[in-house]
Enzyme design. Structure first.
Site, PDB file in Angstrom:
ATOM      1  CG  PHE A 141      -1.862   1.217   1.172  1.00 15.68           C
ATOM      2  CD1 PHE A 141      -3.037   1.157   0.440  1.00 15.68           C
ATOM      3  CD2 PHE A 141      -1.543   2.409   1.809  1.00 15.68           C
ATOM      4  CE1 PHE A 141      -3.893   2.261   0.356  1.00 15.68           C
ATOM      5  CE2 PHE A 141      -2.395   3.511   1.732  1.00 15.68           C
ATOM      6  CZ  PHE A 141      -3.561   3.436   0.997  1.00 15.68           C
ATOM      7  CG  ASP A 227       5.683   3.638   1.690  1.00 12.10           C
ATOM      8  OD1 ASP A 227       5.739   4.245   2.771  1.00 12.10           O
ATOM      9  OD2 ASP A 227       4.651   3.561   0.998  1.00 12.10           O
ATOM     10  CE  LYS A 256       0.040   5.557   7.664  1.00 10.08           C
ATOM     11  NZ  LYS A 256      -1.358   5.844   7.884  1.00 10.08           N
TER      12      LYS A 256
HETATM   13  C1  LIG Z   1       3.138   2.404   3.826  1.00  9.58           C
HETATM   14  C2  LIG Z   1       2.209   3.524   3.478  1.00  9.58           C
HETATM   15  N1  LIG Z   1       2.513   4.326   2.456  1.00  9.58           N
HETATM   16  C3  LIG Z   1       1.721   5.353   2.115  1.00  9.58           C
HETATM   17  C4  LIG Z   1       0.560   5.622   2.788  1.00  9.58           C
HETATM   18  C5  LIG Z   1      -0.309   6.764   2.383  1.00  9.58           C
HETATM   19  O1  LIG Z   1      -0.188   7.793   3.307  1.00  9.58           O
HETATM   20  P1  LIG Z   1      -1.255   8.990   3.305  1.00  9.58           P
HETATM   21  O2  LIG Z   1      -2.565   8.419   3.727  1.00  9.58           O
HETATM   22  O3  LIG Z   1      -0.667   9.965   4.301  1.00  9.58           O
HETATM   23  O4  LIG Z   1      -1.282   9.541   1.931  1.00  9.58           O
HETATM   24  C6  LIG Z   1       0.197   4.794   3.866  1.00  9.58           C
HETATM   25  C7  LIG Z   1      -1.056   5.035   4.595  1.00  9.58           C
HETATM   26  O5  LIG Z   1      -1.571   4.205   5.281  1.00  9.58           O
HETATM   27  C8  LIG Z   1       1.051   3.730   4.215  1.00  9.58           C
HETATM   28  O6  LIG Z   1       0.751   2.907   5.223  1.00  9.58           O
END
Ligand SMILES: Cc1ncc(COP(=O)(O)O)c(C=O)c1O
Length: 406
Positions: A141, A227, A256
């Site tokens: 994700f 990520d 986050k």
């Molecule tokens: C690993 C990862 N990358 C990207 C995102 C996306 O982040 P945002 O909701 O701040 O756009 C998330 C959100 O849960 C995530 O867990």
């Protein structure tokens, strides 16, 4: 549910786009790992706003620093420098492999910027414009923007939004041979993955996988992007998830916990890769964000770094995480047909359940504990780092009671 909650939820039905499926709780205030709804009901928060509020709610030191910044300067744009942005970048570079940082406002934006960085690095810096394929993993994700859904390895997030960014190739997470095969084609621009797949179900990769990927990316000239939106900022017990495996990426994305609740995202890169987003002499600005790196968000982020260190919260994550892991393992032993497996590191943990996870979560909420789902069947625990042993017991006991009923 009592009067104010019901009235507000009824109003939400009329005025909000119906994209979310919120739990029927209207939260009003919080302190530490506890939150209260508008009717005064108290809950134990094991979600921390999806792994965001690492310091807990209303942390006095954090609140003071953010309030102080509010009274000085909130926003100036990147037409100018601001002190908070420069010092927040240094907070990241001092604690990680990265030499340079670009700030944005969310995880999706950070990943978008990382994709642009990698594409432009290959095209402009490495002189390999033919290397355009983004390799990502099944079950991943990376966000909800049109670019990041394209690299998210779960079809449900992509359906209905095509045509999407191309070319993208997905490989199974944890499968080095599949990675080797796709990288051998010589067309890969970047390989992006989470050091632990979070939304995909708290999946920890097999030993040696990240190191193997590092070697493959080095051999093939592929940019390795971690990520760390969910695993970063201490959630696994080290500042960044990659430090658990001692495998250094070329680029890392953060969001986050980076702001402790105030929206902020970042791309952190080695000197070499950061050139991918650098302006050419006399050339256009290759990437930008109006809000990115604003003084308020960056002051919040600096407060998060300082408080995690001052309060020894990394050690606390490791200790509380071990305890939570042991207690969850205990549940799997006690209720083997209802709780199938426990996974994770630090304070990013999951229990795979046999029953319907949404029902388990509803029943835990009825007992005063807020939880969320990761993947198809995993109950996620991502509490604030300030969580106490008694809170861990309260949450695990509530889940245990629910599993005992099923
Ligand atoms: C690993 C990862 N990358 C990207 C995102 C996306 O982040 P945002 O909701 O701040 O756009 C998330 C959100 O849960 C995530 O867990």
């Amino acid at each position: 549910m009592t009067a104010r909650s019901s009235a507000l939820i009824a109003l939400s039905e009329r005025v909000l786009v119906k994209n979310y499926r919120q739990q029927p709780v209207v939260l009003e205030r919080g302190r530490g790992a506890e939150v209260w709804d508008v009717d005064g009901r108290r809950y134990l928060d094991m979600t921390a706003g999806i792994a965001v509020c690492c310091l807990g709610h209303s942390h006095p030191g954090y609140t003071a620093r953010v309030t102080e910044q509010l009274t000085r300067l909130v926003h100036v744009s990147n037409l100018f420098f601001n002190e908070q942005q420069i010092l927040a970048a240094q907070a990241i570079t001092d604690r990680s492999f990265a030499d340079r940082v670009f700030f944005c406002n969310s995880g999706a934006e950070a990943n978008e910027a990382a994709l642009k960085l990698a594409r432009r690095y290959q095209a402009v810096v490495a002189g390999k414009p033919e290397r355009t394929t983004i390799v990502a993993t099944h079950g991943s994700f990376h966000g909800r923007s049109i670019g990041t859904v394209a690299i998210t390895g779960q079809p449900k997030y992509r359906e209905g939004f095509g045509p999407l960014l191309e070319p993208v190739e997905f490989v199974p997470y944890g499968d080095l041979e599949a990675a080797r095969a796709v990288l051998a084609k010589g067309t890969a621009c970047a390989f992006i993955l989470e050091p632990i797949q979070a939304e995909g179900g708290i999946v920890v990769p097999p030993e040696g996988y990240l190191a193997g990927l590092r070697a493959l990316c080095d051999d093939t000239g592929t940019v390795l992007v971690f990520d760390e939106v969910q695993t970063g900022m201490g959630r696994t017990g080290t500042w960044f998830g990659y430090q658990q495996d001692e495998v250094v990426p070329d680029v890392m994305t953060l969001a986050k916990g980076l702001g402790g609740g105030i929206p902020i995202g970042a791309v952190a890169a080695s000197e070499k890769l950061a050139a991918g987003l650098a302006a050419q002499p006399g050339g256009a600005v290759p990437h930008a964000s109006t809000f990115g790196g604003n003084p308020l968000a960056c002051a919040a982020s600096r407060a998060v770094f300082d408080i995690i260190e001052a309060e020894g919260l990394l050690e606390r994550v490791a200790a509380a995480g071990d305890y939570l892991g042991q207690r969850l393992t205990g549940l799997v032993k006690k209720y083997p047909t209802a709780a199938l497996e426990t996974r994770g590191r630090g304070l990013l943990r999951g229990v795979r359940v046999a029953g319907t996870p949404a029902t388990v979560i509803t029943k835990c909420r009825d007992k005063g504990v807020l939880l969320s789902i990761a993947g198809a069947d995993v109950i996620r625990f991502a509490p604030p780092f300030v969580i106490e042993r008694a809170h861990v017991d309260e949450a695990v006991d509530a889940l245990g009671a629910v599993l005992a009923e099923s």
